[in-house]
Design an enzyme around this catalytic site. Structure first.
Site, short mmCIF file in Angstrom:
data_model
loop_
_atom_site.label_atom_id
_atom_site.label_comp_id
_atom_site.label_asym_id
_atom_site.label_seq_id
_atom_site.Cartn_x
_atom_site.Cartn_y
_atom_site.Cartn_z
N GLY A 79 0.62 -1.24 0.12
CA GLY A 79 0.07 -0.01 -0.03
C GLY A 79 0.88 1.07 0.05
O GLY A 79 1.13 2.19 1.09
N ILE A 140 16.77 -7.43 6.14
CA ILE A 140 17.52 -8.58 6.60
C ILE A 140 18.15 -8.61 5.32
O ILE A 140 19.48 -9.24 5.24
CB ILE A 140 16.84 -9.82 6.58
CG1 ILE A 140 15.69 -9.99 5.28
CG2 ILE A 140 15.78 -9.85 7.85
CD1 ILE A 140 15.13 -11.55 5.23
N ASP A 141 17.75 -7.85 4.16
CA ASP A 141 18.89 -8.04 2.95
C ASP A 141 20.04 -7.29 3.18
O ASP A 141 20.97 -7.39 2.40
CB ASP A 141 18.03 -7.54 1.82
CG ASP A 141 16.59 -7.93 1.69
OD1 ASP A 141 16.42 -9.13 1.90
OD2 ASP A 141 15.57 -6.95 1.57
N ARG A 176 24.31 -36.65 -0.31
CA ARG A 176 23.69 -35.89 -1.26
C ARG A 176 24.25 -34.62 -1.53
O ARG A 176 25.14 -34.00 -0.67
CB ARG A 176 22.17 -35.63 -0.57
CG ARG A 176 21.35 -36.82 -0.54
CD ARG A 176 19.93 -36.54 0.31
NE ARG A 176 19.22 -37.62 0.07
CZ ARG A 176 18.01 -37.93 1.07
NH1 ARG A 176 17.91 -36.98 2.02
NH2 ARG A 176 17.40 -38.92 1.07
#
Length: 359
Positions: A79, A140-141, A176
């Site tokens: 918004g 956080i970036d 893996r």
């Protein structure tokens, strides 16, 4: 004691750990000066509401929140008030309602905690409506210019590192390739820091190109050395080999980054037949107990923001450099997007450790 003031505080954009620690610090510091602090609910939506949705914040109310994640005030990352989505699908400029809400509360200043987008909107509102604004960076970036550390980043790195620690055991047990997809938008700070701290074998970030041939060679080379598993951490905005940024779309048609982990897994399985699994960390990176560093920086930011108001130094943002708080014009901070520099010291550290980081 300084002149009594009424200040508002809001959190805007995505949540992260450390927001409550900022609010606590602001209330403690302002109360010590005899000021009143009013928490504004749901970012600028609280000022848009009639009556404005606010509550007076007291020390005993915020004291238990030092470690808690999220934000006691609520937040939103949707918004734009200058093009606010209406129920009929149209868009309306509702900025004047927010400005009126600020003045209706008779506030002397507003502390806005947000990322680059939120701070840009708040600054535009402040310029248009005579709002005395002080900014605090959170994301956080960690992609806001000038500040070395934004609130929430360190906790996100800790969470991603712990995920790698746990995946290490499963990868080794089942021979893996384990891929961890992390957030970060267009900046690879989380993947780079967590990849080094968590012992990843491959780190992929948007700022550095990679080759699937080289990744597969790296995995095969490890196998030849008797290492039967591989840990890969990838930032969500890393492109495919064709240059495509992968996104996921919800039922409302809203898109977000996602899918690069599965893309890499399919490529690796098809090329060398390695058993590969993907973990998408997602919003876990935003929640939980704030790390000690995030609490420390948040506390320092909160006190510094109050001191800026006392000095009537508005349209400034607090920032973290060389283990101390500095102040910079908000305009200057949001104009400098901070991506990972391919020549960064951490990039050189990763390469020195033998981690594949791209070309």
């Amino acid at each position: 004691m300084s002149k009594s003031r009424r200040i508002g505080i809001l959190t805007s954009g995505g949540d992260c750990s450390g927001l409550n620690a900022v609010i606590r610090a602001v209330v403690h510091c302002a109360s010590g000066k005899g000021w009143e602090v009013f928490g504004i609910r749901q970012a600028t939506l609280g000022l848009m509401a009639r009556p404005p949705q606010v509550s007076k914040l007291e020390i005993d109310q915020v004291d238990p929140l030092l470690t808690s994640g999220g934000t006691m005030l609520g937040t939103t990352n949707k918004g734009d008030p200058f093009a606010f989505p209406m129920p009929d699908g149209s868009f309306c400029d509702r900025s004047s309602e927010i400005i009126a809400g600020y003045h209706q509360l008779d506030l002397d200043a507003l502390i806005g905690i947000g990322g680059d987008g939120s701070l840009a909107i708040l600054r535009r509102l402040a310029q248009q409506g005579a709002i005395n604004l002080v900014g605090i960076p959170k994301t956080i970036d960690n992609d806001i210019g000038i500040t070395e550390h934004a609130i929430g980043f360190d906790t996100a790195v800790n969470i991603a590192t712990e995920a790698l620690d746990r995946l290490h055991f499963t990868a080794a047990s089942h021979s893996r390739v384990m891929i961890l997809e992390v957030m970060g938008r267009d900046a690879g700070h989380i993947a780079l820091a967590a990849g080094i701290a968590g012992g990843a074998d491959v780190i992929l970030i948007p700022e550095i190109l990679y080759s699937m041939d080289d990744i597969c060679y790296h995995i095969k080379h490890r196998q030849e050395e008797g290492k039967n598993y591989c840990l890969i951490i990838v930032s969500e905005a890393v492109r495919t080999q064709d240059g495509e940024i992968l996104t996921l779309t919800n039922r409302l048609g809203q898109s977000r980054y996602g899918g690069i982990g599965e893309y890499l897994a399919d490529q690796i399985s098809d090329r060398i037949g390695a058993e590969t699994r993907v973990t998408v960390l997602g919003h876990i990176q935003r929640g939980g107990i704030a790390s000690p560093l995030d609490r420390l920086v948040a506390s320092a930011f909160g006190v510094a923001a109050v001191n800026l108001i006392e000095a009537a130094k508005y349209d400034y943002m607090v920032a973290w450099q060389n283990r101390q708080v500095i102040t910079v014009p908000i305009e200057e901070a949001i104009a400098q997007y901070k991506a990972v520099n391919p020549e960064d010291a951490l990039v050189k550290t990763a390469r020195g450790l033998g981690i594949y980081l791209g070309e």
